[in-house]
Design a protein around this motif. Structure first.
Motif, PDB file in Angstrom:
ATOM      1  N   LYS A 156       0.835  -1.206   0.000  1.00  0.00           N
ATOM      2  CA  LYS A 156       0.000   0.000   0.000  1.00  0.00           C
ATOM      3  C   LYS A 156       0.865   1.249   0.000  1.00  0.00           C
ATOM      4  N   LYS A 157       0.611   2.118  -0.976  1.00  0.00           N
ATOM      5  CA  LYS A 157       1.298   3.410  -0.982  1.00  0.00           C
ATOM      6  C   LYS A 157       0.541   4.339  -0.046  1.00  0.00           C
ATOM      7  N   LEU A 158       1.248   4.924   0.944  1.00  0.00           N
ATOM      8  CA  LEU A 158       0.585   5.685   1.998  1.00  0.00           C
ATOM      9  C   LEU A 158       0.441   7.164   1.676  1.00  0.00           C
ATOM     10  N   PHE A 159       1.547   7.831   1.338  1.00  0.00           N
ATOM     11  CA  PHE A 159       1.476   9.266   1.033  1.00  0.00           C
ATOM     12  C   PHE A 159       2.731   9.707   0.294  1.00  0.00           C
ATOM     13  N   ASP A 160       2.607  10.838  -0.402  1.00  0.00           N
ATOM     14  CA  ASP A 160       3.735  11.425  -1.136  1.00  0.00           C
ATOM     15  C   ASP A 160       4.415  12.491  -0.284  1.00  0.00           C
ATOM     16  N   ILE A 161       5.681  12.736  -0.595  1.00  0.00           N
ATOM     17  CA  ILE A 161       6.450  13.787   0.086  1.00  0.00           C
ATOM     18  C   ILE A 161       7.105  14.673  -0.973  1.00  0.00           C
ATOM     19  N   PRO A 162       6.887  15.977  -0.925  1.00  0.00           N
ATOM     20  CA  PRO A 162       7.436  16.875  -1.944  1.00  0.00           C
ATOM     21  C   PRO A 162       8.945  17.073  -1.800  1.00  0.00           C
ATOM     22  N   PRO A 163       9.609  17.466  -2.878  1.00  0.00           N
ATOM     23  CA  PRO A 163      11.072  17.668  -2.836  1.00  0.00           C
ATOM     24  C   PRO A 163      11.529  18.632  -1.745  1.00  0.00           C
ATOM     25  N   GLY A 164      10.728  19.661  -1.459  1.00  0.00           N
ATOM     26  CA  GLY A 164      11.120  20.685  -0.492  1.00  0.00           C
ATOM     27  C   GLY A 164      11.260  20.193   0.935  1.00  0.00           C
ATOM     28  N   ALA A 165      10.817  18.960   1.206  1.00  0.00           N
ATOM     29  CA  ALA A 165      10.934  18.414   2.564  1.00  0.00           C
ATOM     30  C   ALA A 165      12.329  17.878   2.843  1.00  0.00           C
ATOM     31  N   PHE A 166      13.174  17.846   1.789  1.00  0.00           N
ATOM     32  CA  PHE A 166      14.509  17.264   1.907  1.00  0.00           C
ATOM     33  C   PHE A 166      15.605  18.320   1.771  1.00  0.00           C
ATOM     34  N   VAL A 167      16.766  17.994   2.312  1.00  0.00           N
ATOM     35  CA  VAL A 167      17.978  18.798   2.129  1.00  0.00           C
ATOM     36  C   VAL A 167      19.097  17.866   1.682  1.00  0.00           C
ATOM     37  N   PRO A 168      19.659  18.055   0.475  1.00  0.00           N
ATOM     38  CA  PRO A 168      19.162  18.936  -0.583  1.00  0.00           C
ATOM     39  C   PRO A 168      17.867  18.378  -1.183  1.00  0.00           C
ATOM     40  N   ALA A 169      17.120  19.236  -1.869  1.00  0.00           N
ATOM     41  CA  ALA A 169      15.862  18.804  -2.462  1.00  0.00           C
ATOM     42  C   ALA A 169      16.120  17.947  -3.702  1.00  0.00           C
ATOM     43  N   PRO A 170      15.548  16.754  -3.778  1.00  0.00           N
ATOM     44  CA  PRO A 170      15.692  15.945  -4.988  1.00  0.00           C
ATOM     45  C   PRO A 170      14.879  16.556  -6.127  1.00  0.00           C
ATOM     46  N   LYS A 171      15.060  16.049  -7.323  1.00  0.00           N
ATOM     47  CA  LYS A 171      14.344  16.581  -8.484  1.00  0.00           C
ATOM     48  C   LYS A 171      12.976  15.928  -8.670  1.00  0.00           C
ATOM     49  N   VAL A 172      12.686  14.924  -7.852  1.00  0.00           N
ATOM     50  CA  VAL A 172      11.435  14.185  -8.019  1.00  0.00           C
ATOM     51  C   VAL A 172      10.679  14.093  -6.693  1.00  0.00           C
ATOM     52  N   THR A 173       9.402  13.746  -6.797  1.00  0.00           N
ATOM     53  CA  THR A 173       8.565  13.523  -5.618  1.00  0.00           C
ATOM     54  C   THR A 173       8.875  12.146  -5.036  1.00  0.00           C
ATOM     55  N   SER A 174       8.772  12.032  -3.724  1.00  0.00           N
ATOM     56  CA  SER A 174       8.996  10.761  -3.043  1.00  0.00           C
ATOM     57  C   SER A 174       7.674  10.227  -2.510  1.00  0.00           C
ATOM     58  N   SER A 175       7.660   8.956  -2.153  1.00  0.00           N
ATOM     59  CA  SER A 175       6.462   8.336  -1.582  1.00  0.00           C
ATOM     60  C   SER A 175       6.853   7.402  -0.451  1.00  0.00           C
ATOM     61  N   VAL A 176       5.950   7.276   0.507  1.00  0.00           N
ATOM     62  CA  VAL A 176       6.117   6.277   1.575  1.00  0.00           C
ATOM     63  C   VAL A 176       5.214   5.101   1.234  1.00  0.00           C
ATOM     64  N   ILE A 177       5.793   3.910   1.228  1.00  0.00           N
ATOM     65  CA  ILE A 177       5.064   2.708   0.851  1.00  0.00           C
ATOM     66  C   ILE A 177       5.290   1.623   1.900  1.00  0.00           C
ATOM     67  N   GLU A 178       4.264   0.827   2.162  1.00  0.00           N
ATOM     68  CA  GLU A 178       4.403  -0.241   3.148  1.00  0.00           C
ATOM     69  C   GLU A 178       4.136  -1.604   2.504  1.00  0.00           C
ATOM     70  N   PHE A 179       4.872  -2.597   3.003  1.00  0.00           N
ATOM     71  CA  PHE A 179       4.707  -3.988   2.599  1.00  0.00           C
ATOM     72  C   PHE A 179       4.487  -4.789   3.877  1.00  0.00           C
ATOM     73  N   ARG A 180       3.297  -5.320   4.065  1.00  0.00           N
ATOM     74  CA  ARG A 180       3.019  -6.160   5.228  1.00  0.00           C
ATOM     75  C   ARG A 180       3.086  -7.612   4.774  1.00  0.00           C
ATOM     76  N   LYS A 181       4.166  -8.274   5.120  1.00  0.00           N
ATOM     77  CA  LYS A 181       4.435  -9.610   4.581  1.00  0.00           C
ATOM     78  C   LYS A 181       3.549 -10.687   5.221  1.00  0.00           C
ATOM     79  N   PHE A 182       3.017 -11.561   4.347  1.00  0.00           N
ATOM     80  CA  PHE A 182       2.262 -12.713   4.818  1.00  0.00           C
ATOM     81  C   PHE A 182       2.979 -14.014   4.431  1.00  0.00           C
ATOM     82  N   LYS A 183       4.117 -13.872   3.796  1.00  0.00           N
ATOM     83  CA  LYS A 183       4.902 -15.010   3.346  1.00  0.00           C
ATOM     84  C   LYS A 183       6.375 -14.664   3.554  1.00  0.00           C
ATOM     85  N   ASP A 184       7.198 -15.663   3.872  1.00  0.00           N
ATOM     86  CA  ASP A 184       8.603 -15.399   4.196  1.00  0.00           C
ATOM     87  C   ASP A 184       9.409 -14.854   3.030  1.00  0.00           C
TER      88      ASP A 184
END
Length: 259
Positions: A156-184
């Protein structure tokens, strides 16, 4: 203030709002947290408030800063992929939580999905990569990455983070994603099969698979000759893989018996 190093793909997340959001999204378990690339320790500080943390940092200069800032942090200095070659990153079950450098994000996620000790993954990565891992059947980003991940975890992709939240700012948008494993782990042979199937996404599945599996006929499996890889779901891909693998192994056995 230490400068970010391009060779390590460093972009430090400094925005407190997003640091808090990541902290709040942590899986609700008692597992050890493994953090890859803690950087200046902004997220590490949040993680240590809640859980035990084992951190891996490749940058020796940052290691010295982290040792001084967090004297009790269990910190390993070096390339995490080299540590992984020796086995799991931890001797116990763990959750991976990290702001991953873009250039190694895919490799690290796949390695974590294969690691039986890794139970959950919560990572900040390039939005384009997050979209590939979380894509659904028929979407333009649907690929082998989405299929492999879905074989092992609920993604599940949870939310995006804009470049300005980083130092230095990257050229692209970032995202927080989660993987809840049900298999090893996932089948590495299946991963190689998917790579062949998606070798050229614009071509038909028949064209791609026929490059390795001679006389492959999609109609034998109830599929049209014109079907493309992004139109095939994960369970159908695994059915194809199992059947073609068995056929290939049978052919090899027959050849040995006749020699």
């Amino acid at each position: 203030m230490i400068k970010a190093k391009k060779k390590f793909g460093q972009n430090f997340l400094k925005d407190k709002h997003y640091l808090e959001k990541i902290s709040e999204a942590m899986p609700n378990t008692d597992n050890l947290v493994v953090e890859i690339g803690p950087g200046l320790g902004d997220l590490t500080e949040k993680l240590l408030e809640k859980r035990r943390v084992l951190a891996y940092e490749i940058d020796k200069d940052l290691c010295e800063i982290l040792k001084e800032k967090f004297p009790n942090l269990n910190l390993k200095c070096g390339d995490v992929l080299e540590y992984w070659q020796k086995g799991s990153l931890a001797e116990e079950d763990y959750d991976l939580i990290a702001n991953l450098p873009y250039y190694v994000a895919t490799n690290i996620i796949l390695r974590a999905l294969r690691d039986p000790k890794c139970k959950n993954i919560l990572v900040l990565i390039q939005k384009e990569v997050a979209d590939k891992f979380s894509a659904k059947l028929g979407e333009k980003n649907y690929s082998s990455l989405a299929i492999l991940a879905s074989q092992v975890a609920d993604v599940k992709k949870l939310f995006d983070i804009p470049p300005g939240a980083f130092v230095p700012a990257p050229k692209v948008t970032s995202s927080v994603i989660e993987f809840r494993k049900f298999k090893d782990s996932y089948d590495e042979e299946f991963a190689k099969f998917l790579k062949i199937a998606f070798a050229n996404p614009r071509k038909t599945l028949k064209k791609n698979l026929s490059a390795v599996y001679k006389n492959f006929d999609p109609k034998e499996f109830g599929l049209a000759d014109t079907i493309r890889p992004h139109q095939v779901d994960g369970s159908t891909f695994f059915r194809l893989f199992s059947a073609l693998k068995e056929r290939s192994e049978y052919g090899k056995r027959k050849k040995r018996d006749n020699s």
